[in-house]
Design a protein around this motif. Structure first.
Motif, short mmCIF file in Angstrom:
data_model
loop_
_atom_site.label_atom_id
_atom_site.label_comp_id
_atom_site.label_asym_id
_atom_site.label_seq_id
_atom_site.Cartn_x
_atom_site.Cartn_y
_atom_site.Cartn_z
N TYR A 94 25.82 57.24 33.63
CA TYR A 94 25.87 55.94 34.30
C TYR A 94 27.26 55.30 34.26
N PRO A 95 27.93 55.19 33.12
CA PRO A 95 29.25 54.55 33.12
C PRO A 95 30.31 55.32 33.90
N PHE A 96 30.14 56.65 34.02
CA PHE A 96 31.10 57.41 34.81
C PHE A 96 30.88 57.20 36.30
N ILE A 97 29.63 57.10 36.71
CA ILE A 97 29.33 56.88 38.12
C ILE A 97 29.70 55.46 38.53
N HIS A 98 29.47 54.49 37.63
CA HIS A 98 29.78 53.08 37.92
C HIS A 98 31.04 52.66 37.15
N TRP A 99 32.05 53.48 37.23
CA TRP A 99 33.29 53.23 36.49
C TRP A 99 33.96 51.93 36.91
N TYR A 100 33.84 51.57 38.21
CA TYR A 100 34.49 50.36 38.69
C TYR A 100 33.86 49.11 38.07
N ASP A 101 32.54 49.17 37.79
CA ASP A 101 31.90 48.04 37.12
C ASP A 101 32.46 47.85 35.72
N LEU A 102 32.67 48.96 35.02
CA LEU A 102 33.13 48.89 33.63
C LEU A 102 34.61 48.50 33.56
N LEU A 103 35.44 49.14 34.37
CA LEU A 103 36.88 48.83 34.34
C LEU A 103 37.16 47.43 34.86
N GLY A 104 36.34 46.96 35.79
CA GLY A 104 36.54 45.61 36.33
C GLY A 104 36.31 44.52 35.30
N CYS A 105 35.64 44.85 34.22
CA CYS A 105 35.39 43.86 33.17
C CYS A 105 36.59 43.69 32.23
N ILE A 106 37.58 44.54 32.34
CA ILE A 106 38.78 44.38 31.50
C ILE A 106 39.56 43.16 32.00
N PRO A 107 39.79 42.15 31.18
CA PRO A 107 40.39 40.89 31.65
C PRO A 107 41.91 40.95 31.79
N THR A 108 42.38 41.91 32.58
CA THR A 108 43.81 41.97 32.90
C THR A 108 43.96 41.88 34.41
N SER A 109 45.14 41.42 34.85
CA SER A 109 45.34 41.18 36.28
C SER A 109 45.16 42.45 37.11
N GLY A 110 45.53 43.61 36.55
CA GLY A 110 45.41 44.84 37.31
C GLY A 110 43.99 45.32 37.47
N MET A 111 43.11 45.03 36.50
CA MET A 111 41.73 45.51 36.52
C MET A 111 40.76 44.52 37.15
N ARG A 112 41.12 43.25 37.16
CA ARG A 112 40.18 42.25 37.66
C ARG A 112 39.77 42.49 39.11
N PHE A 113 40.72 42.96 39.92
CA PHE A 113 40.41 43.10 41.34
C PHE A 113 39.54 44.32 41.63
N LEU A 114 39.24 45.13 40.58
CA LEU A 114 38.22 46.17 40.76
C LEU A 114 36.84 45.57 40.95
N ARG A 115 36.71 44.28 40.63
CA ARG A 115 35.43 43.62 40.84
C ARG A 115 35.10 43.51 42.32
N VAL A 116 36.11 43.64 43.17
CA VAL A 116 35.85 43.68 44.62
C VAL A 116 34.98 44.89 44.94
N LEU A 117 35.24 46.03 44.28
CA LEU A 117 34.41 47.22 44.49
C LEU A 117 32.97 46.96 44.08
N ARG A 118 32.80 46.15 43.06
CA ARG A 118 31.44 45.82 42.64
C ARG A 118 30.74 44.98 43.69
N VAL A 119 31.47 44.06 44.30
CA VAL A 119 30.90 43.27 45.40
C VAL A 119 30.48 44.19 46.54
N ILE A 120 31.36 45.13 46.88
CA ILE A 120 31.06 46.06 47.97
C ILE A 120 29.84 46.91 47.64
N SER A 121 29.75 47.37 46.39
CA SER A 121 28.61 48.22 46.00
C SER A 121 27.29 47.45 46.07
N ILE A 122 27.31 46.20 45.67
CA ILE A 122 26.08 45.40 45.74
C ILE A 122 25.67 45.16 47.19
#
Length: 354
Positions: free
Chosen positions: A102-130
């Motif tokens: 599960y964490p490998f398939i949904h890697w963008y969900d996990l990496l997007g939770c890292i509170p750094t400027s470079g990782m935060r915008f991976l949350r856009v991928l989570r929006v797209i997936s939903i």
């Protein structure tokens, strides 16, 4: 905006998860808006503008900006909780073959939770997936939104322009190779056309049979009358046959009998020929025609320069002219076909839609 299909939502039997999806979608949008605004607010000029123009807002938001990572961690904690719950459900339901997939398939969900400027915008991928998941289950239909139609239109236009240029370049290169004397003509003749002569013969046989049956049979009587009238007219105008009238007693009778006989024989011959063409018996005739038009490679080689039907005897120059003319005709035909394809490729469908 898209509308929610409540009927599909009820029939999905996953109402709880879809409600969570909608809640997470809202939180993600709010979080991304705050991240974008705080990134813009980081510029000193923007802060000076708010300090001068909106001092009340500046006083309220300045502490938030200084401690933005703490506020972002509130969202991160919610996202991680939801991620762990979904992971536990996937393990329990056996969604994946291994519990750690599960964490490998949904890697963008996990990496997007890292509170750094470079990782935060991976949350856009989570929006797209939903959004994609909701669309896949028919809860929403993103294809009806203006944003999707706008992006899809210009994406199709871009891809059409790109692929058209690639196809045109390939076709231009093919034409250049053909004009330069590439062996492609020989390959088309011996590798494509000749091995498929039987298929071509069968297709031509069927087409000739259809043409004869649909064009001749319904008009057989009219054609017979026309032929008899033409033959009678030709016989009357023939001076030798006209002299038959000079025969005593039986002259006119002999001439009339001759007109009927010739007309009947001609009509019967044509009728038999058309009936043969309209039946499966035309296959041998079509095969002979195809053999003459496209002789087998061995026969074509026998007529090539320097070879005649008799071994050891060289052919003269003119013997190779038909073979060269056939190649030139085929080459010209291929070039014209490519030109037609290029004209079709240059046709811009996206401009018609626009």
């Amino acid at each position: 905006m898209f509308t929610i299909n409540r009927e599909n939502l009820k029939r999905s039997h996953q109402l709880t998860w879809f409600v969570i999806d909608f809640v997470m979608l809202g939180l993600l949008i709010i979080n991304l808006v705050l991240i974008i605004f705080d990134s813009i607010y980081s510029f000193a000029g923007i802060q000076d503008y708010f300090q001068r123009s909106m001092p009340g807002f500046y006083e309220v938001y300045q502490p938030v900006h200084r401690n933005f990572i703490l506020y972002d961690l509130v969202f991160v904690s919610i996202f991680l909780t939801e991620f762990m719950v979904r992971w536990a459900y996937a393990v329990k339901a056996g969604v994946y073959a291994r519990w750690y997939f599960y964490p490998f398939i949904h890697w963008y969900d996990l990496l997007g939770c890292i509170p750094t400027s470079g990782m935060r915008f991976l949350r856009v991928l989570r929006v797209i997936s939903i959004i994609y998941r909701l669309h896949r289950y028919g809860i929403i239909d993103i294809t009806q939104t203006r944003l999707f139609q706008f992006v899809a239109f210009y994406y199709d236009a871009f891809m059409e322009e790109l692929t058209d240029q690639i196809v045109l370049k390939v076709l231009n290169g093919l034409q250049y190779e053909i004009k330069r004397g590439s062996p492609v003509v020989h390959q088309v003749q011996h590798g494509i056309i000749y091995p498929r002569r039987d298929l071509l013969t069968g297709w031509l046989s069927d087409r000739v049979a259809d043409l004869a049956s649909e064009g001749y049979v319904p008009n057989r009587d009219a054609l017979r009358d026309y032929l008899e009238n033409r033959i009678n007219e030709a016989i009357r105008q023939n001076p030798e046959i006209s002299r038959l009238k000079l025969l005593p007693i039986f002259g006119n009778q002999v001439r009339g009998t001759l007109e009927e006989a010739v007309g009947d024989i001609t009509s019967n011959v044509i009728d038999q020929v058309m009936n043969d063409l309209a039946s499966s018996r035309n296959h041998d005739f079509i095969a002979d025609v195809v053999e003459v038009l496209m002789p087998a490679p061995q026969a074509a080689a026998a007529g090539s320069p320097g070879v005649t039907g008799r071994p050891g005897v060289e052919s003269t120059g003119p013997a190779q002219v038909p073979h060269r003319q056939d190649n030139e005709i085929l080459l010209k035909l291929m070039l014209e076909i490519i030109d037609v394809v290029k004209e079709q490729v240059r046709h811009k469908r996206w401009r018609e839609r626009l």
